[in-house]
Design an enzyme around this catalytic site. Structure first.
Site, short mmCIF file in Angstrom:
data_model
loop_
_atom_site.label_atom_id
_atom_site.label_comp_id
_atom_site.label_asym_id
_atom_site.label_seq_id
_atom_site.Cartn_x
_atom_site.Cartn_y
_atom_site.Cartn_z
N TRP A 37 0.81 -1.23 0.00
CA TRP A 37 0.00 0.00 0.00
C TRP A 37 0.83 1.26 0.00
CZ3 TRP A 37 1.78 2.58 4.11
CH2 TRP A 37 2.33 1.82 5.15
N PRO A 68 -3.62 -5.74 -5.82
CA PRO A 68 -3.13 -4.59 -5.04
C PRO A 68 -3.43 -4.77 -3.56
CG PRO A 68 -5.18 -4.03 -6.15
CD PRO A 68 -4.86 -5.45 -6.55
N SER A 110 6.04 -7.35 3.05
CA SER A 110 6.84 -7.64 4.24
C SER A 110 7.56 -8.99 4.10
CB SER A 110 5.93 -7.66 5.46
OG SER A 110 4.97 -8.68 5.31
N GLU A 137 10.54 -8.44 -3.30
CA GLU A 137 11.03 -7.16 -2.75
C GLU A 137 10.46 -7.05 -1.34
OE1 GLU A 137 13.14 -5.20 -4.16
OE2 GLU A 137 13.08 -5.81 -6.25
N ARG A 166 10.41 10.88 3.90
CA ARG A 166 9.70 10.62 2.65
C ARG A 166 8.63 9.56 2.90
NH1 ARG A 166 13.10 7.98 -0.04
NH2 ARG A 166 14.36 9.76 -0.59
N CYS A 187 10.21 1.05 2.34
CA CYS A 187 11.14 -0.04 2.64
C CYS A 187 12.57 0.47 2.64
CB CYS A 187 10.97 -1.15 1.62
SG CYS A 187 11.11 -0.53 -0.06
N GLU A 210 11.45 -2.96 11.52
CA GLU A 210 11.17 -1.93 10.53
C GLU A 210 10.15 -0.97 11.17
OE1 GLU A 210 9.43 -3.64 7.00
OE2 GLU A 210 10.55 -2.28 5.73
N SER A 244 16.14 5.59 -4.91
CA SER A 244 15.38 4.92 -5.96
C SER A 244 15.52 5.65 -7.29
CB SER A 244 13.89 4.88 -5.60
OG SER A 244 13.76 4.24 -4.36
P1 NAD Z 1 2.29 -7.02 3.52
O1 NAD Z 1 3.34 -8.07 3.39
O2 NAD Z 1 1.39 -7.06 4.68
O3 NAD Z 1 1.35 -7.03 2.23
C1 NAD Z 1 1.87 -6.90 0.93
C2 NAD Z 1 0.85 -7.44 -0.05
O4 NAD Z 1 0.70 -8.84 0.15
C3 NAD Z 1 -0.55 -6.84 0.09
O5 NAD Z 1 -1.13 -6.74 -1.20
C4 NAD Z 1 -1.27 -7.92 0.90
O6 NAD Z 1 -2.67 -7.92 0.69
C5 NAD Z 1 -0.66 -9.18 0.32
N1 NAD Z 1 -0.72 -10.35 1.17
C6 NAD Z 1 -0.60 -10.40 2.52
N2 NAD Z 1 -0.68 -11.71 2.93
C7 NAD Z 1 -0.83 -12.45 1.81
C8 NAD Z 1 -0.97 -13.86 1.57
N3 NAD Z 1 -0.92 -14.74 2.58
N4 NAD Z 1 -1.14 -14.28 0.30
C9 NAD Z 1 -1.16 -13.41 -0.73
N5 NAD Z 1 -1.02 -12.07 -0.57
C10 NAD Z 1 -0.85 -11.60 0.69
O7 NAD Z 1 3.06 -5.63 3.40
P2 NAD Z 1 2.46 -4.16 3.46
O8 NAD Z 1 2.12 -3.85 4.87
O9 NAD Z 1 1.42 -3.98 2.41
O10 NAD Z 1 3.72 -3.31 2.99
C11 NAD Z 1 4.74 -2.95 3.85
C12 NAD Z 1 5.93 -3.88 3.68
O11 NAD Z 1 6.33 -3.88 2.33
C13 NAD Z 1 7.12 -3.42 4.46
O12 NAD Z 1 7.76 -4.51 5.07
C14 NAD Z 1 8.03 -2.83 3.39
O13 NAD Z 1 9.39 -2.83 3.70
C15 NAD Z 1 7.72 -3.70 2.23
N6 NAD Z 1 8.07 -3.02 0.99
C16 NAD Z 1 9.16 -3.46 0.31
C17 NAD Z 1 9.54 -2.83 -0.85
C18 NAD Z 1 10.75 -3.31 -1.61
O14 NAD Z 1 10.86 -2.96 -2.76
N7 NAD Z 1 11.62 -4.10 -1.03
C19 NAD Z 1 8.81 -1.74 -1.33
C20 NAD Z 1 7.70 -1.31 -0.60
C21 NAD Z 1 7.33 -1.97 0.57
#
Ligand code: NAD
Length: 491
Positions: free
Chosen positions: A161, A186, A240, A261, A289, A295, A392, A452
Site C-alpha cells: 500500500w 493490489p 513484508s 522485494e 519521505r 522499505c 522496521e 530509488s
Molecule cells: P504485507 O506483506 O502485509 O502485504 C503486501 C501485499 O501482500 C498486500 O497486497 C497484501 O494484501 C498481500 N498479502 C498479505 N498476505 C498475503 C498472503 N498470505 N497471500 C497473498 N497475498 C498476501 O506488506 P504491506 O504492509 O502492504 O507493505 C509494507 C511492507 O512492504 C514493508 O515490510 C516494506 O518494507 C515492504 N516493501 C518493500 C519494498 C521493496 O521494494 N523491497 C517496497 C515497498 C514496501
C-alpha cells in the site's frame, strides 16, 4: 488545497470492479469492501472483493491471452507503455489526489510518486526493443549455440500500500515489455490507484486479458488456488518479509519464478568528516519521505560521536518544523500513518526505546484527534536492546546511536537479517569504496538521502529479497532463457 468537489468527482469516476479480461465486473461472491481515508477514518468508496473463483477467472483470462500477447512485436508493446506513461502524466492531478486520499501522503509527495511511477513505463517502453540473445560456436566446433529469451508467462503481481502507483508500474512495466500477461493483486488498503491505472492501460490499447486486477480483502484465501495451478509461471511480490516467506513456500508447489522485494532496516551512517548540513538534508529525505513508510526508509542512524550532538540537534529542528495534517491541505508535509495498527506499532516502538533510556529531542507522541497521525520524532541515547533498532519502524521516527570507529559502524550496519538500502555521508573516497564492498546491502546511497531510480536495479540481499526491479535487470525477471543447440558438422 483540493476541494471536496474534486474528491467526489474523482471517486465517482473511478472503476471499482474487478478487471477480468476486458470487463469490469463484480466479485463472484457479490461482496465489496471499504476503502478509507487514513486522515479522517472515513470511507472513501467501496471496491469489489475478489473471491477465489475470481482469481481463477483472472488466470483463465491471462492464460488465454498469453500466446498472442507473447507474439506481439516488442515495438508495439513499447508503444503501449509509452502511451500509458503519457496518459498518467496527463492525469497526474487525479493520480496524485487518489494516492493522497487512500494512503495519506501529502499531495506534493504523491505528485513525486506520479513522476517516479510513470517513469518505469517510459523506461521499460525503451527496454522492450532491447531484448536480445547470443550466438556462438561450441568449443568443439560441432554445433552452434543459440541463446534466446522468451516471456516467462502469466505472472501474479502482489503489491503493498505504501507506493500505490510505483509498486504496480515497477512490475507491470517490465511484464508488458517482456510479453507476459498478468494478474495484479493490489493491497486492500489502497486498491483505487491500481484500478485507475488499469483503466489507463485499457485506454492505451493493452489487449484484453493481458492485465487483470483483483482487489480483495482476503488475500491469502483468494490467491491460494493460483499457487497450485501450473498455468501461473511467475510471482512478483513486494511487501513484508514474513508474508514473502509464506509466498515463497507456496511458490514452491509449481516451482514459480519469483521476484521478492521485502522489508528493510536501512542504516544511515554519518562519519566525522561528513558535510553535516548535507547529512541532515539527506536524513530528512531518507526518513520522512512517505511519512517513513518506505522499505528504503533510514531505520537506524549511526552517527560518529564527534558530530552526533550537532547532527541530532539540527535534525530535531527540522522535524519539529514539519506541518502535520491531511495530505490534501496546502502546506502539509506529514500525513497520517496508513492505519491504526501501523500507528500503534510506531507508538509501541518509541515507548519501548524511551523506557530503555532514550530521549525524544523532537516529537515522541501520537497526535490526538481523528486520523492516524504520529509526530516526527528524533530519539537519542537509544539502548542497543531497544526493539526500534531491530524492527522496521515504518513511521517518522529517527533513532540515533553513536559509533567510534569505521569497523564498529560497519558491524552495526550489517547486524540485521535485512539488506535492502544503506546511506552513508563521508568525503573520504577510500572509505566510500570500503563501504560499497563491505556493507551487506543491495543498494547504497553516498552523500544523498535518495536512492530509488527507475534506471537502476532496485532490490535487496539477505531477508530483503530476491531479484531486482528497474534498470536493465528489471526485464530479465520476466524473461526465460532458452538455449538451442544446432548441429553443424564440419563441411
Ligand atoms: P504485507 O506483506 O502485509 O502485504 C503486501 C501485499 O501482500 C498486500 O497486497 C497484501 O494484501 C498481500 N498479502 C498479505 N498476505 C498475503 C498472503 N498470505 N497471500 C497473498 N497475498 C498476501 O506488506 P504491506 O504492509 O502492504 O507493505 C509494507 C511492507 O512492504 C514493508 O515490510 C516494506 O518494507 C515492504 N516493501 C518493500 C519494498 C521493496 O521494494 N523491497 C517496497 C515497498 C514496501
Amino acid at each position: 488545497m483540493t476541494t471536496a468537489l474534486n474528491e467526489e468527482r474523482l471517486l465517482a469516476s473511478l472503476p471499482t470492479g474487478l478487471l477480468i479480461g476486458a470487463e469490469w465486473r463484480e466479485s463472484a461472491s457479490g461482496r465489496r469492501f471499504d476503502v478509507h481515508d487514513p486522515a479522517t477514518g472515513q470511507i472513501l468508496t467501496t471496491v469489489a472483493d475478489a473471491a477465489p473463483a475470481d482469481a481463477e477467472a483472472a488466470l483463465d483470462a491471462a492464460a488465454a491471452a498469453q500466446r498472442d500477447w507473447a507474439a506481439t512485436s516488442p515495438r508495439s508493446r513499447g508503444e503501449i507503455l509509452r502511451r500509458a506513461f503519457e496518459a498518467i502524466h496527463a492525469r497526474a492531478d487525479d493520480f496524485a489526489l487518489l494516492m493522497t486520499l487512500e494512503m495519506g501522503k501529502a499531495l506534493a509527495e504523491s505528485r513525486s510518486e506520479v513522476a517516479y511511477g510513470a517513469e518505469f513505463l517510459r523506461w521499460f517502453s525503451e527496454e522492450a526493443v532491447r531484448i536480445d540473445g547470443r550466438y556462438s560456436t561450441a568449443p568443439d566446433g560441432g554445433s552452434r549455440l543459440l541463446v534466446t529469451k522468451r516471456p516467462v508467462g502469466p505472472a501474479l503481481l502482489i503489491t503493498p500500500w505504501n507506493f500505490p502507483l510505483a509498486m504496480a508500474t515497477r512490475k507491470i512495466g517490465p511484464a508488458v515489455a517482456a510479453g507476459c500477461t498478468m494478474i495484479l493483486k493490489p493491497a486492500d488498503l489502497t486498491p483505487l490507484t491500481s484500478l485507475l491505472l488499469a483503466q489507463v492501460f485499457l485506454d492505451a490499447g493493452l489487449p484484453a486479458g493481458v492485465l487483470n486486477v483483483i482487489p480483495t480483502s482476503t488475500a491469502a484465501l483468494t490467491t491460494a488456488p493460483l499457487f497450485s495451478d501450473p498455468r501461473l509461471r511467475k510471482l512478483s511480490f513486494t511487501g513484508s518479509t514474513p508474508v514473502g516467506q509464506k509466498l515463497l513456500q507456496q511458490a514452491s508447489t509449481t516451482v514459480l519464478r519469483t521476484s521478492m522485494e521485502l522489508g528493510g532496516n536501512a542504516p544511515f551512517l554519518v562519519f566525522a568528516d561528513a558535510d553535516i548540513d548535507a547529512a541532515v538534508d539527506g536524513a530528512v529525505a531518507a526518513k520522512l519521505r512517505n511519512i517513513g513508510e518506505a522499505c528504503t526508509a533510514a531505520n537506524r542512524f549511526l552517527v560518529h560521536e564527534d558530530v552526533a550532538e550537532t547532527f541530532a540537534a539540527e535534525l530535531a529542528k527540522r522535524f519539529t518544523a514539519k506541518a502535520i495534517g491531511r495530505g490534501t491541505e496546502d502546506g502539509v508535509d506529514i500525513g497520517p500513518l496508513v492505519d491504526e495498527r501501523s500507528r500503534e506499532k510506531v507508538r509501541a516502538l518509541v515507548d519501548d526505546a524511551v523506557d530503555k533510556g532514550a530521549t525524544a529531542l523532537a516529537g515522541g507522541a501520537v497526535v490526538p484527534g481523528a486520523g492516524w497521525f504520529y509526530q516526527p520524532t528524533v530519539l537519542t541515547g537509544v539502548s542497543a536492546s531497544a526493539r526500534i533498532l531491530d524492527e522496521e519502524i515504518f513511521g517518522p521516527v529517527a533513532p540515533i546511536v553513536t559509533f567510534r570507529t569505521d569497523d564498529e559502524a560497519i558491524e552495526a550496519a550489517n547486524g540485521t537479517p535485512f539488506g535492502l538500502a544503506a546511506y552513508a555521508f563521508t568525503r573520504d573516497l577510500g572509505r566510500i569504496i570500503r563501504l560499497s564492498e563491505q556493507l551487506e546491502t543491495g543498494m547504497l546511497a553516498i552523500n544523498t538521502g535518495v536512492i530509488s531510480n527507475p534506471a537502476a536495479p532496485f532490490g535487496g540481499v539477505k531477508q530483503s529479497g530476491l531479484g531486482r526491479e528497474g534498470g536493465s535487470e528489471g526485464i530479465e525477471e520476466y524473461l526465460e532463457t532458452v538455449y538451442v543447440n544446432i548441429a553443424q558438422p564440419a563441411a
